[in-house]
Design a protein around this motif. Structure first.
Motif, PDB file in Angstrom:
ATOM      1  N   GLN A  35      26.410  17.233  52.495  1.00  0.00           N
ATOM      2  CA  GLN A  35      25.798  17.089  51.160  1.00  0.00           C
ATOM      3  C   GLN A  35      24.314  17.457  51.192  1.00  0.00           C
ATOM      4  O   GLN A  35      23.808  18.074  50.252  1.00  0.00           O
ATOM      5  CB  GLN A  35      25.975  15.651  50.654  1.00  0.00           C
ATOM      6  CG  GLN A  35      25.535  15.456  49.209  1.00  0.00           C
ATOM      7  CD  GLN A  35      26.336  16.317  48.226  1.00  0.00           C
ATOM      8  OE1 GLN A  35      27.565  16.336  48.271  1.00  0.00           O
ATOM      9  NE2 GLN A  35      25.652  17.059  47.364  1.00  0.00           N
ATOM     10  N   SER A  77      34.305  19.226  51.212  1.00  0.00           N
ATOM     11  CA  SER A  77      34.821  17.872  51.431  1.00  0.00           C
ATOM     12  C   SER A  77      36.238  17.929  51.991  1.00  0.00           C
ATOM     13  O   SER A  77      36.609  17.104  52.823  1.00  0.00           O
ATOM     14  CB  SER A  77      34.762  17.030  50.150  1.00  0.00           C
ATOM     15  OG  SER A  77      35.674  17.485  49.178  1.00  0.00           O
ATOM     16  N   LYS A 102      33.844  12.523  52.506  1.00  0.00           N
ATOM     17  CA  LYS A 102      32.787  12.740  51.529  1.00  0.00           C
ATOM     18  C   LYS A 102      31.720  13.626  52.154  1.00  0.00           C
ATOM     19  O   LYS A 102      31.415  13.497  53.345  1.00  0.00           O
ATOM     20  CB  LYS A 102      32.173  11.405  51.107  1.00  0.00           C
ATOM     21  CG  LYS A 102      33.005  10.644  50.091  1.00  0.00           C
ATOM     22  CD  LYS A 102      32.221   9.449  49.566  1.00  0.00           C
ATOM     23  CE  LYS A 102      32.932   8.796  48.383  1.00  0.00           C
ATOM     24  NZ  LYS A 102      32.866   9.613  47.152  1.00  0.00           N
ATOM     25  N   ASP A 131      35.658  17.419  42.991  1.00  0.00           N
ATOM     26  CA  ASP A 131      34.632  17.088  43.979  1.00  0.00           C
ATOM     27  C   ASP A 131      34.933  15.733  44.611  1.00  0.00           C
ATOM     28  O   ASP A 131      35.904  15.063  44.252  1.00  0.00           O
ATOM     29  CB  ASP A 131      33.228  17.184  43.382  1.00  0.00           C
ATOM     30  CG  ASP A 131      32.872  15.973  42.531  1.00  0.00           C
ATOM     31  OD1 ASP A 131      33.758  15.126  42.247  1.00  0.00           O
ATOM     32  OD2 ASP A 131      31.701  15.864  42.134  1.00  0.00           O
ATOM     33  N   ASP A 132      34.094  15.334  45.563  1.00  0.00           N
ATOM     34  CA  ASP A 132      34.463  14.184  46.384  1.00  0.00           C
ATOM     35  C   ASP A 132      34.296  12.835  45.686  1.00  0.00           C
ATOM     36  O   ASP A 132      34.476  11.796  46.300  1.00  0.00           O
ATOM     37  CB  ASP A 132      33.716  14.221  47.726  1.00  0.00           C
ATOM     38  CG  ASP A 132      32.207  14.108  47.565  1.00  0.00           C
ATOM     39  OD1 ASP A 132      31.740  13.846  46.436  1.00  0.00           O
ATOM     40  OD2 ASP A 132      31.496  14.278  48.569  1.00  0.00           O
ATOM     41  N   SER A 133      33.991  12.849  44.397  1.00  0.00           N
ATOM     42  CA  SER A 133      33.962  11.586  43.661  1.00  0.00           C
ATOM     43  C   SER A 133      35.361  11.203  43.188  1.00  0.00           C
ATOM     44  O   SER A 133      35.596  10.087  42.731  1.00  0.00           O
ATOM     45  CB  SER A 133      33.018  11.687  42.453  1.00  0.00           C
ATOM     46  OG  SER A 133      33.500  12.656  41.539  1.00  0.00           O
ATOM     47  N   GLN A 172      41.169  16.710  46.475  1.00  0.00           N
ATOM     48  CA  GLN A 172      40.017  17.611  46.458  1.00  0.00           C
ATOM     49  C   GLN A 172      40.464  19.056  46.333  1.00  0.00           C
ATOM     50  O   GLN A 172      39.703  19.924  45.917  1.00  0.00           O
ATOM     51  CB  GLN A 172      39.214  17.456  47.768  1.00  0.00           C
ATOM     52  CG  GLN A 172      38.084  16.459  47.674  1.00  0.00           C
ATOM     53  CD  GLN A 172      38.569  15.140  47.136  1.00  0.00           C
ATOM     54  OE1 GLN A 172      39.387  14.454  47.752  1.00  0.00           O
ATOM     55  NE2 GLN A 172      38.110  14.780  45.960  1.00  0.00           N
TER      56      GLN A 172
END
Lengths: 487, 164
Positions: free
Chosen positions: A201, A222, A228, A363-365, A370
């Protein structure tokens, strides 16, 4: 020449079609095998001590603990060198984090499976055993790309979106050749040192990407790291890129396209059959003691076996679950306990409709997925593969998985789903290895022997750490080291 | 949406009702009840496979939700064989599991917690275990999060009860 031509073909087609360069990735690495019955020893045979541990002699020359790709490669090397070798596997099957298993009327890879010709160790095995290769080109040629933004699906305009994302990946890895001038020897220079605290990140943040492009770049890294982006080390991803010649075509091919047509078990079985190691399934190891020239291994049910050397080929995240006397180094113990970050789900999803070649990202949220893509498709429906970071996602519940897929494609009816839950398997404790930023510098220590014990798993390999290739690399090399030492 | 409970589970108790009540009643019915099951006693320690196993009831005869059971069992069969006499795979063979003591299938290395659990697999314990194996029995080695859909679980337990 083959790869050059392939590259040219793909470049040419990308210029005309726009979308065909976008091959993507999906995952690399994990799983296990099945088909124990095809291995040389009976799956049902209870493990019995082979020899009394008396006198000065050892029961074996080498004990290999863990029957994944690395352990099977190591046992092949030592047994072919004439060393008395036993392979102890905790599960009732070989394969480790590769697992070629029946699902409905087909067999599927539930763990690691992708290989590529720029991965020298596994490709040598492909040649040696004449293993046929399967190709799933749909994975790199989607007709639709749907990504989640604020929880809502967005249909990408691939010809304009992909080039931006591709440039994002290239920029992310812009210094790969400088940092790793010899990708097979990542510590050849110290050029990596300035980046050793950088997470994936952190590197994304340096790029200043536009919002939607960042969503895609985040999704891609990711899932490559299976964590994450704030958890995985930037150098881990840079290493892959460098090893593939620093370009996205080979990168995408390597991570989601080619696999063993007869399953990962075909390689496991070939290695076992090629050697002559005794294989004991269902034999978890609880303790390893060293004294003098001998190593004593105690299994969970109290058997003891002795050998001159021991190769621990179990996943890094499980090293600390064995007792050692004397204790292994603090670094090995601590890294095992804090774990590498690779963890999550891999799902096989069947749909009622033929949904064509689709590519899904988030995304990784968003934990459940993913990265998802069409594996095969036709009038009978579509077989998709998806990967997510949430190892506890209820992967085997049709409704849960349907809801997840319907977030991307409301019209699609999911008919079947299955994912092996690696996060819950005490003998894997995760999926493919991605080291945390600070762990990268510790690899030489993770490879350093402890007396007459060596650790050899894809997780502490040098070049293709986290991949089948890395398992073969370090398993073969470690077996050869002991073959020479004991010759 | 209550399912038809298979009659072999609960002879004389076939009225569809609220599922939770049904399962509870089932559980009570099964305690100490041999019924059609070969060795349902809590002291059973070995597989109940007879030398020449009679064919168990079909899914239809057992009143199982055939479509649902057939779909769910595909997930089980990734790691388990279900036919009489078939080899243990990643997990133990499931033929005859109902009525069998936990960790008693010959030739399979079970986790310590399962070996020491004292569980006998009946319809109640299987239902509870399959809902979340690692919650029901922490540190067991079945890498499976659970059959979280109660109808799916009921269907698969019903199917397992026909494997005899």
């Amino acid at each position: 020449m083959t790869d050059k031509k392939e590259r040219e073909d793909q470049t040419a087609s990308s210029e005309t079609k726009g979308s065909s360069r976008r091959q993507f990735m999906a995952t690399a690495a994990v799983t296990s095998v099945g088909l124990v019955a095809a291995c040389s020893q009976s799956a049902d045979e209870p493990s019995a001590p082979t020899a009394a541990n008396v006198g000065g002699g050892s029961d074996y020359d080498v004990i290999v603990i863990g029957g994944g790709m690395a352990g099977c490669a190591a046992a092949r090397e030592t047994s072919k060198a004439g060393l008395r070798t036993v392979l102890l596997e905790a599960r009732n099957r070989l394969g480790g984090r590769t697992y070629y298993a029946p699902f409905g009327d087909k067999k599927v890879e539930l763990g690691g499976n992708y290989i590529y010709w720029l991965q020298p160790h596994v490709w040598a095995e492909v040649d040696r055993y004449a293993l046929p290769i399967g190709d799933s080109p749909a994975a790199v040629n989607p007709d639709r790309w749907i990504y989640l933004k604020d929880g809502k699906p967005v249909e990408a305009d691939i010809p304009t979106f992909w080039p931006k994302v591709d440039q994002g990946l290239i920029d992310f890895c812009a210094n790969s050749r400088e940092v790793f001038p010899r990708p097979y020897d990542t510590f050849f220079t110290d050029n990596w040192k300035p980046y050793q605290e950088l997470s994936i990140q952190d590197r994304i943040d340096q790029l200043g990407l536009e919002e939607d492009v960042e969503l895609a770049v985040n999704a891609i890294w990711s899932i490559m790291s299976h964590a994450k982006c704030s958890d995985g080390g930037f150098l881990e991803m840079l290493r892959w890129w460098a090893a593939l010649g620093s370009n996205s075509i080979d990168f995408n091919n390597a991570v989601s396209r080619y696999k063993l047509d007869n399953g990962t078990s075909s390689l496991i079985n070939a290695m076992i059959d090629d050697g002559s190691a005794e294989v004991k399934l269902s034999t978890p190891v609880s303790r390893i003691e060293q004294s003098g020239d001998s190593v004593r291994v105690t299994t969970e049910d109290g058997q003891t076996l002795t050998a001159k050397r021991v190769i621990v080929s179990t996943p890094l995240n499980t090293w600390a679950d064995i007792e050692y006397d004397p204790q292994i180094s603090d670094v090995k113990l601590q890294v095992s306990q804090e774990r590498h970050v690779g963890n999550g789900n891999k799902l096989h999803i069947m749909t009622k409709q033929d949904i064509g070649n689709v590519f899904l990202t988030a995304d990784d949220s968003f934990g459940p997925l993913q990265y998802g893509y069409t594996y095969t498709t036709g009038p009978e429906g579509t077989h998709m593969l998806s990967y997510g970071l949430d190892g506890m996602f209820d992967v085997n519940n049709l409704e849960t998985v349907s809801d997840m897929i319907n977030l991307f494609m409301p019209e699609v009816e999911v008919t079947k789903t299955y994912g092996y839950q690696w996060a819950l398997d005490p003998f894997s404790k995760g999926t493919w290895c991605t080291l945390r930023p600070h762990q990268f510098a510790l690899v030489p220590e993770l490879q350093r022997p402890e007396g007459n014990i060596r650790f050899a798993t894809s997780d502490n390999a040098t070049m293709w750490r986290g991949w089948i290739d890395g398992a073969i690399e370090i398993g073969t090399r470690t077996g050869q080291i002991y073959a020479q030492e004991l010759a | 949406m209550p399912r038809n409970l298979p009659e072999v589970w609960q002879p004389g108790w076939a009225t569809p009702g609220v599922r939770t009540a049904a399962l509870l009643a089932l559980a009570l019915t099964l305690v100490g009840c041999g019924g059609d099951e070969p060795s349902a006693g809590s002291d059973a320690t070995v597989s109940a496979e007879p030398a020449a196993p009679p064919a168990g009831p079909s899914l239809e005869e057992a009143g199982c939700d055939v479509e649902r059971a057939s779909k769910v069992v595909e997930q089980c069969k990734v790691c388990h064989s279900v036919e009489a006499g078939a080899a243990n795979l990643t997990g133990p063979n499931l033929y005859g599991v109902v009525g069998r003591a936990a960790a008693s299938k010959d030739g399979f290395a079970y986790s310590k917690v399962l070996r020491e659990s004292g569980i006998v697999w009946d319809l109640e314990t299987l239902d509870a275990f399959l809902a979340s194996p690692l919650t029901y029995l922490p540190n067991n080695r079945m890498a499976f999060g659970g059959v979280t859909n109660a109808d799916d679980r009921q269907a698969i337990v019903c199917l397992l009860n026909t494997l005899r």
